[in-house]
Design a protein around this motif. Structure first.
Motif, short mmCIF file in Angstrom:
data_model
loop_
_atom_site.label_atom_id
_atom_site.label_comp_id
_atom_site.label_asym_id
_atom_site.label_seq_id
_atom_site.Cartn_x
_atom_site.Cartn_y
_atom_site.Cartn_z
N GLU A 49 0.81 -1.22 0.00
CA GLU A 49 0.00 0.00 0.00
C GLU A 49 0.84 1.27 0.00
OE1 GLU A 49 -3.85 -1.66 2.51
OE2 GLU A 49 -2.23 -0.64 3.58
N TYR A 50 2.12 1.11 0.40
CA TYR A 50 2.97 2.30 0.56
C TYR A 50 4.34 2.09 -0.07
CZ TYR A 50 -0.54 3.28 4.14
OH TYR A 50 -1.72 3.49 4.80
N ILE A 51 4.95 3.20 -0.45
CA ILE A 51 6.36 3.24 -0.82
C ILE A 51 7.10 3.86 0.36
CG2 ILE A 51 8.02 4.44 -2.31
CD1 ILE A 51 5.98 4.08 -4.57
N HIS A 52 8.29 3.35 0.64
CA HIS A 52 9.03 3.78 1.82
C HIS A 52 10.34 4.46 1.42
CE1 HIS A 52 6.42 0.43 2.92
NE2 HIS A 52 6.40 0.91 4.15
N ILE A 53 10.59 5.63 1.98
CA ILE A 53 11.86 6.33 1.80
C ILE A 53 12.57 6.34 3.14
CG2 ILE A 53 13.00 8.49 1.19
CD1 ILE A 53 10.56 9.19 -0.50
N ILE A 54 13.82 5.88 3.17
CA ILE A 54 14.58 5.87 4.41
C ILE A 54 15.06 7.29 4.70
CG2 ILE A 54 16.47 4.80 5.69
CD1 ILE A 54 14.18 2.92 4.65
N TYR A 55 14.45 7.91 5.69
CA TYR A 55 14.74 9.31 6.05
C TYR A 55 16.02 9.40 6.88
CZ TYR A 55 13.47 14.09 7.50
OH TYR A 55 13.44 15.44 7.71
N SER A 56 16.22 8.41 7.75
CA SER A 56 17.47 8.29 8.51
C SER A 56 17.60 6.84 8.95
CB SER A 56 17.47 9.22 9.73
OG SER A 56 16.49 8.82 10.68
N GLY A 57 18.84 6.38 9.11
CA GLY A 57 19.06 5.00 9.51
C GLY A 57 19.36 4.09 8.33
N THR A 58 19.33 2.79 8.60
CA THR A 58 19.65 1.77 7.60
C THR A 58 18.72 0.58 7.77
OG1 THR A 58 21.99 2.40 7.74
CG2 THR A 58 21.50 0.33 6.64
N CYS A 59 18.32 -0.01 6.66
CA CYS A 59 17.45 -1.19 6.70
C CYS A 59 18.03 -2.29 5.82
CB CYS A 59 16.05 -0.85 6.18
SG CYS A 59 15.20 0.43 7.12
N ILE A 60 17.59 -3.52 6.07
CA ILE A 60 17.94 -4.62 5.19
C ILE A 60 16.66 -5.25 4.63
CG2 ILE A 60 20.17 -5.17 6.23
CD1 ILE A 60 18.82 -7.41 7.78
N ILE A 61 16.78 -5.73 3.41
CA ILE A 61 15.68 -6.46 2.78
C ILE A 61 16.00 -7.94 2.93
CG2 ILE A 61 14.39 -6.89 0.66
CD1 ILE A 61 15.41 -4.16 -0.34
N GLU A 62 15.13 -8.68 3.59
CA GLU A 62 15.41 -10.09 3.81
C GLU A 62 14.25 -10.96 3.34
OE1 GLU A 62 14.04 -10.92 8.40
OE2 GLU A 62 16.09 -10.22 8.09
N GLU A 63 14.60 -12.20 3.04
CA GLU A 63 13.63 -13.17 2.55
C GLU A 63 13.80 -14.46 3.35
OE1 GLU A 63 12.26 -14.60 -1.87
OE2 GLU A 63 14.39 -14.67 -1.40
N GLU A 64 12.70 -15.08 3.69
CA GLU A 64 12.75 -16.37 4.40
C GLU A 64 12.04 -17.43 3.58
OE1 GLU A 64 11.38 -16.45 8.38
OE2 GLU A 64 12.79 -14.94 9.11
N ASP A 65 12.63 -18.64 3.54
CA ASP A 65 11.97 -19.72 2.84
C ASP A 65 10.99 -20.42 3.78
OD1 ASP A 65 13.41 -21.47 4.48
OD2 ASP A 65 14.93 -21.90 2.96
N TYR A 66 10.37 -21.48 3.31
CA TYR A 66 9.33 -22.18 4.07
C TYR A 66 9.85 -22.71 5.40
CZ TYR A 66 5.40 -25.33 4.93
OH TYR A 66 4.32 -25.97 5.49
N TRP A 67 11.16 -23.03 5.46
CA TRP A 67 11.76 -23.61 6.66
C TRP A 67 12.37 -22.55 7.57
CZ3 TRP A 67 11.98 -25.71 1.82
CH2 TRP A 67 11.38 -26.96 1.67
N GLY A 68 12.22 -21.28 7.20
CA GLY A 68 12.72 -20.21 8.05
C GLY A 68 14.16 -19.80 7.81
N ASN A 69 14.77 -20.31 6.73
CA ASN A 69 16.14 -19.92 6.39
C ASN A 69 16.13 -18.52 5.78
OD1 ASN A 69 17.34 -22.51 7.08
ND2 ASN A 69 16.29 -23.29 5.26
N ARG A 70 17.01 -17.66 6.30
CA ARG A 70 17.03 -16.26 5.87
C ARG A 70 18.10 -16.00 4.83
NH1 ARG A 70 18.85 -10.95 9.35
NH2 ARG A 70 20.86 -11.98 9.15
N SER A 71 17.76 -15.18 3.85
CA SER A 71 18.77 -14.64 2.94
C SER A 71 18.53 -13.13 2.85
CB SER A 71 18.67 -15.27 1.55
OG SER A 71 17.43 -14.99 0.94
N ILE A 72 19.62 -12.38 2.75
CA ILE A 72 19.53 -10.93 2.65
C ILE A 72 19.62 -10.54 1.19
CG2 ILE A 72 20.70 -8.75 3.16
CD1 ILE A 72 21.31 -9.81 5.91
N MET A 73 18.62 -9.82 0.72
CA MET A 73 18.56 -9.43 -0.68
C MET A 73 19.36 -8.17 -0.96
SD MET A 73 16.70 -11.92 -1.53
CE MET A 73 16.43 -11.53 -3.25
#
Length: 223
Positions: A49-73
């Protein structure tokens, strides 16, 4: 309160004056939210519903598979935009999560406001839509860079590819990366212990030096 002049470096507002940005801020009814470290700004399967602009700070985009294994995009830094590619593609739900790496302020813009020219048909709104295409192009390049890194056969080759790319982007052999060890392992899709082992070998060979997320590539020695 959103200070318009702080958005001048955001690609979405390229070639706009402070007055243009202020006008869009009012038109879009931009809202700003604050998140603590490790807070989810967006969760996988949330409605887009929204587009996000990082005004301050840092974020990571992450993805989890069905078993909960994380990868950082990818990582999203100050003045960078998240969500625009999914919105443009008319995807209804986020396939990834956006997580704050530190205390982070995020500007929230309704998707419907960005892609639908306002009733005033203002020129700077059209400029923003053009800028959005450039944002998408840069996102695509970032994705291609990651594919280049993870397509390497060994952990060592993945590390070298990543560090070489970062040195090129910063135009320096002395730089900071936006990941800690676990995040870098998740980004390169390798085991953390294997990553640490290869980094240690590269350091002992005097090919690189590092402390936490600070790296120096020794150009006199070939990687």
């Amino acid at each position: 309160m959103i200070k318009d002049f702080l958005l001048n470096d955001c690609l979405l507002f390229k070639n706009m004056t402070d007055d243009n940005i202020k006008s869009l801020s009012n038109c879009f009814k931009m809202n700003i939210k604050t998140y603590k470290k490790n807070d989810y700004i967006v969760k996988m399967d949330d409605d887009i519903e929204y587009i996000h602009i990082i005004y301050s700070g840092t974020c990571i985009i992450e993805e989890e598979d069905y078993w909960g294994n994380r990868s950082i995009m990818d990582v999203v830094l100050r003045n960078q935009v998240f969500g625009i590619s999914y919105a443009y593609a008319n995807i209804k739900k986020y396939p990834v999560s956006l997580v704050a790496k530190e205390k982070t302020k995020v500007i929230i813009i309704p998707v419907s406001k960005v892609f639908s020219p306002c009733s005033k048909h203002c020129v700077h709104h059209n400029t923003l839509i053009k800028n959005a295409v450039e944002v998408l192009a840069i996102k695509n390049i970032s994705l291609m860079e990651k594919l280049e890194h993870i397509s390497k056969r060994t952990t060592r080759e993945k590390i070298i590819s990543f560090l070489s790319s970062f040195a090129t982007k910063t135009n320096s052999n002395d730089f900071y990366i936006p990941f800690d060890r676990q995040e870098l392992a998740d980004y390169l899709l390798v085991d953390r212990s294997a990553l640490s082992s290869e980094l240690s070998k590269l350091k002992k060979s005097n090919l690189i030096d590092y402390h936490k997320n600070h790296f120096i590539i020794n150009y006199e020695n070939k990687l």
